[in-house]
Motif scaffolding. Structure first.
Motif, PDB file in Angstrom:
ATOM      1  N   PRO A   7     -65.604 -17.213 -10.763  1.00  0.00           N
ATOM      2  CA  PRO A   7     -66.627 -16.817  -9.778  1.00  0.00           C
ATOM      3  C   PRO A   7     -66.061 -16.186  -8.506  1.00  0.00           C
ATOM      4  N   TRP A   8     -64.791 -16.445  -8.214  1.00  0.00           N
ATOM      5  CA  TRP A   8     -64.194 -15.934  -6.981  1.00  0.00           C
ATOM      6  C   TRP A   8     -63.098 -14.897  -7.247  1.00  0.00           C
ATOM      7  N   ALA A   9     -62.965 -14.449  -8.462  1.00  0.00           N
ATOM      8  CA  ALA A   9     -61.881 -13.525  -8.829  1.00  0.00           C
ATOM      9  C   ALA A   9     -61.915 -12.226  -8.024  1.00  0.00           C
ATOM     10  N   ASP A  10     -63.103 -11.748  -7.682  1.00  0.00           N
ATOM     11  CA  ASP A  10     -63.224 -10.486  -6.946  1.00  0.00           C
ATOM     12  C   ASP A  10     -63.572 -10.694  -5.480  1.00  0.00           C
ATOM     13  N   ASP A  11     -63.479 -11.923  -5.000  1.00  0.00           N
ATOM     14  CA  ASP A  11     -63.803 -12.249  -3.619  1.00  0.00           C
ATOM     15  C   ASP A  11     -62.544 -12.049  -2.771  1.00  0.00           C
ATOM     16  N   ALA A  12     -62.599 -11.160  -1.797  1.00  0.00           N
ATOM     17  CA  ALA A  12     -61.429 -10.813  -0.980  1.00  0.00           C
ATOM     18  C   ALA A  12     -60.900 -11.999  -0.167  1.00  0.00           C
ATOM     19  N   ARG A  13     -61.697 -13.056  -0.029  1.00  0.00           N
ATOM     20  CA  ARG A  13     -61.235 -14.233   0.718  1.00  0.00           C
ATOM     21  C   ARG A  13     -60.274 -15.094  -0.092  1.00  0.00           C
ATOM     22  N   PHE A  14     -60.112 -14.773  -1.373  1.00  0.00           N
ATOM     23  CA  PHE A  14     -59.303 -15.612  -2.261  1.00  0.00           C
ATOM     24  C   PHE A  14     -58.009 -14.930  -2.670  1.00  0.00           C
ATOM     25  N   ARG A  15     -56.916 -15.690  -2.577  1.00  0.00           N
ATOM     26  CA  ARG A  15     -55.620 -15.283  -3.110  1.00  0.00           C
ATOM     27  C   ARG A  15     -55.268 -16.332  -4.150  1.00  0.00           C
ATOM     28  N   ILE A  16     -55.240 -15.922  -5.391  1.00  0.00           N
ATOM     29  CA  ILE A  16     -55.087 -16.872  -6.494  1.00  0.00           C
ATOM     30  C   ILE A  16     -53.765 -16.636  -7.219  1.00  0.00           C
ATOM     31  N   ASP A  17     -53.022 -17.703  -7.359  1.00  0.00           N
ATOM     32  CA  ASP A  17     -51.771 -17.700  -8.115  1.00  0.00           C
ATOM     33  C   ASP A  17     -52.038 -18.548  -9.361  1.00  0.00           C
ATOM     34  N   ALA A  18     -52.323 -17.899 -10.474  1.00  0.00           N
ATOM     35  CA  ALA A  18     -52.649 -18.600 -11.722  1.00  0.00           C
ATOM     36  C   ALA A  18     -51.385 -18.780 -12.556  1.00  0.00           C
ATOM     37  N   VAL A  19     -51.118 -20.038 -12.924  1.00  0.00           N
ATOM     38  CA  VAL A  19     -49.901 -20.378 -13.657  1.00  0.00           C
ATOM     39  C   VAL A  19     -50.270 -21.268 -14.845  1.00  0.00           C
ATOM     40  N   PRO A  20     -49.840 -20.938 -16.055  1.00  0.00           N
ATOM     41  CA  PRO A  20     -50.084 -21.848 -17.185  1.00  0.00           C
ATOM     42  C   PRO A  20     -49.471 -23.213 -16.871  1.00  0.00           C
ATOM     43  N   HIS A  21     -50.189 -24.276 -17.171  1.00  0.00           N
ATOM     44  CA  HIS A  21     -49.736 -25.619 -16.787  1.00  0.00           C
ATOM     45  C   HIS A  21     -48.385 -25.985 -17.383  1.00  0.00           C
ATOM     46  N   VAL A  22     -48.042 -25.412 -18.527  1.00  0.00           N
ATOM     47  CA  VAL A  22     -46.748 -25.724 -19.139  1.00  0.00           C
ATOM     48  C   VAL A  22     -45.570 -25.151 -18.344  1.00  0.00           C
ATOM     49  N   GLU A  23     -45.864 -24.235 -17.408  1.00  0.00           N
ATOM     50  CA  GLU A  23     -44.816 -23.653 -16.564  1.00  0.00           C
ATOM     51  C   GLU A  23     -44.719 -24.355 -15.205  1.00  0.00           C
ATOM     52  N   SER A  24     -45.579 -25.326 -14.967  1.00  0.00           N
ATOM     53  CA  SER A  24     -45.585 -26.027 -13.689  1.00  0.00           C
ATOM     54  C   SER A  24     -44.269 -26.748 -13.447  1.00  0.00           C
ATOM     55  N   GLN A  25     -43.887 -26.797 -12.187  1.00  0.00           N
ATOM     56  CA  GLN A  25     -42.684 -27.532 -11.789  1.00  0.00           C
ATOM     57  C   GLN A  25     -43.026 -28.619 -10.774  1.00  0.00           C
ATOM     58  N   GLY A  26     -44.275 -29.052 -10.780  1.00  0.00           N
ATOM     59  CA  GLY A  26     -44.667 -30.168  -9.937  1.00  0.00           C
ATOM     60  C   GLY A  26     -45.527 -29.783  -8.747  1.00  0.00           C
ATOM     61  N   CYS A  27     -45.997 -30.812  -8.070  1.00  0.00           N
ATOM     62  CA  CYS A  27     -46.917 -30.661  -6.950  1.00  0.00           C
ATOM     63  C   CYS A  27     -46.292 -29.908  -5.782  1.00  0.00           C
ATOM     64  N   CYS A  28     -45.104 -30.290  -5.373  1.00  0.00           N
ATOM     65  CA  CYS A  28     -44.461 -29.625  -4.232  1.00  0.00           C
ATOM     66  C   CYS A  28     -44.172 -28.162  -4.538  1.00  0.00           C
ATOM     67  N   TRP A  29     -43.782 -27.872  -5.759  1.00  0.00           N
ATOM     68  CA  TRP A  29     -43.551 -26.497  -6.199  1.00  0.00           C
ATOM     69  C   TRP A  29     -44.848 -25.681  -6.060  1.00  0.00           C
ATOM     70  N   ALA A  30     -45.967 -26.253  -6.520  1.00  0.00           N
ATOM     71  CA  ALA A  30     -47.257 -25.557  -6.437  1.00  0.00           C
ATOM     72  C   ALA A  30     -47.680 -25.361  -4.980  1.00  0.00           C
ATOM     73  N   ARG A  31     -47.486 -26.379  -4.152  1.00  0.00           N
ATOM     74  CA  ARG A  31     -47.842 -26.249  -2.733  1.00  0.00           C
ATOM     75  C   ARG A  31     -46.977 -25.192  -2.051  1.00  0.00           C
ATOM     76  N   SER A  32     -45.736 -25.093  -2.432  1.00  0.00           N
ATOM     77  CA  SER A  32     -44.862 -24.063  -1.894  1.00  0.00           C
ATOM     78  C   SER A  32     -45.378 -22.672  -2.274  1.00  0.00           C
ATOM     79  N   ARG A  33     -45.815 -22.525  -3.501  1.00  0.00           N
ATOM     80  CA  ARG A  33     -46.360 -21.236  -3.949  1.00  0.00           C
ATOM     81  C   ARG A  33     -47.619 -20.871  -3.169  1.00  0.00           C
ATOM     82  N   VAL A  34     -48.461 -21.867  -2.913  1.00  0.00           N
ATOM     83  CA  VAL A  34     -49.675 -21.616  -2.130  1.00  0.00           C
ATOM     84  C   VAL A  34     -49.304 -21.195  -0.711  1.00  0.00           C
ATOM     85  N   GLY A  35     -48.301 -21.853  -0.146  1.00  0.00           N
ATOM     86  CA  GLY A  35     -47.873 -21.516   1.209  1.00  0.00           C
ATOM     87  C   GLY A  35     -47.449 -20.069   1.356  1.00  0.00           C
ATOM     88  N   ARG A  36     -46.924 -19.491   0.300  1.00  0.00           N
ATOM     89  CA  ARG A  36     -46.513 -18.080   0.333  1.00  0.00           C
ATOM     90  C   ARG A  36     -47.715 -17.130   0.383  1.00  0.00           C
TER      91      ARG A  36
END
Length: 170
Positions: A89-118
């Motif tokens: 629903p928000w894919a084309d909303d300019a207010r959103f910056r989305i970093d989509a990652v398959p869960h099998v590639e996750s490296q944990g919570c802090c890793w994800a928060r670091s990516r969001v911070g960027r």
């Protein structure tokens, strides 16, 4: 020469049409090309690991904000087959910056928060939340007022949100 001029004119005509279609395009061009950020924008950071509550959290943040146009979202969505379309629903909303990652590639919570911070883009305020959060009416104005009331150059408010129970019993 004529072909190049025609292509240039077509590109410019397309840009004019885009600009005529709304303020959102103008704002996004100003942000990207001129580095302009509106005052009092809030960057909402969400690291989500296959959390089915993520769409409700985003919808609630927008619905309960006094000024939802001031919100900017950075989301690291670590998705699986059941949550892959949650942000559609928000894919084309300019207010959103989305970093989509398959869960099998996750490296944990802090890793994800670091990516969001960027994904931060100079907004005046930042709020880091869980993907399963709820909001009070006018939360954005209250948030800014709380920070202003601290009287520090770089204030930080932290807490552990109260648990909630969905009304549908889940």
């Amino acid at each position: 020469a004529n072909l190049l001029a025609r292509q240039t004119n077509e590109r410019l005509a397309a840009e004019v049409r885009d600009l005529q279609e709304g303020l959102e395009m103008v704002e996004e061009k100003a942000r990207l090309e001129l580095g302009m950020v509106k005052p009092n924008e809030i960057f909402v950071q969400i690291a989500s690991y296959r959390d089915p509550e993520l769409p409700r959290t985003i919808a609630g943040a927008l619905a309960e904000a006094a000024e939802p146009e001031r919100l900017r979202f950075g989301v690291c969505a670590q998705y699986d087959a059941e949550t892959v379309d949650d942000l559609r629903p928000w894919a084309d909303d300019a207010r959103f910056r989305i970093d989509a990652v398959p869960h099998v590639e996750s490296q944990g919570c802090c890793w994800a928060r670091s990516r969001v911070g960027r994904l931060y883009d100079g907004e005046a305020y930042t709020l880091q939340i869980d993907a399963h959060s709820r909001f009070a009416p006018g939360w954005d104005k209250r948030f800014i007022a709380m920070l202003a009331g601290i009287g520090a150059d770089r204030p930080l408010i932290t807490g552990y949100p109260k648990a909630y129970r969905r009304r549908d019993g889940q």
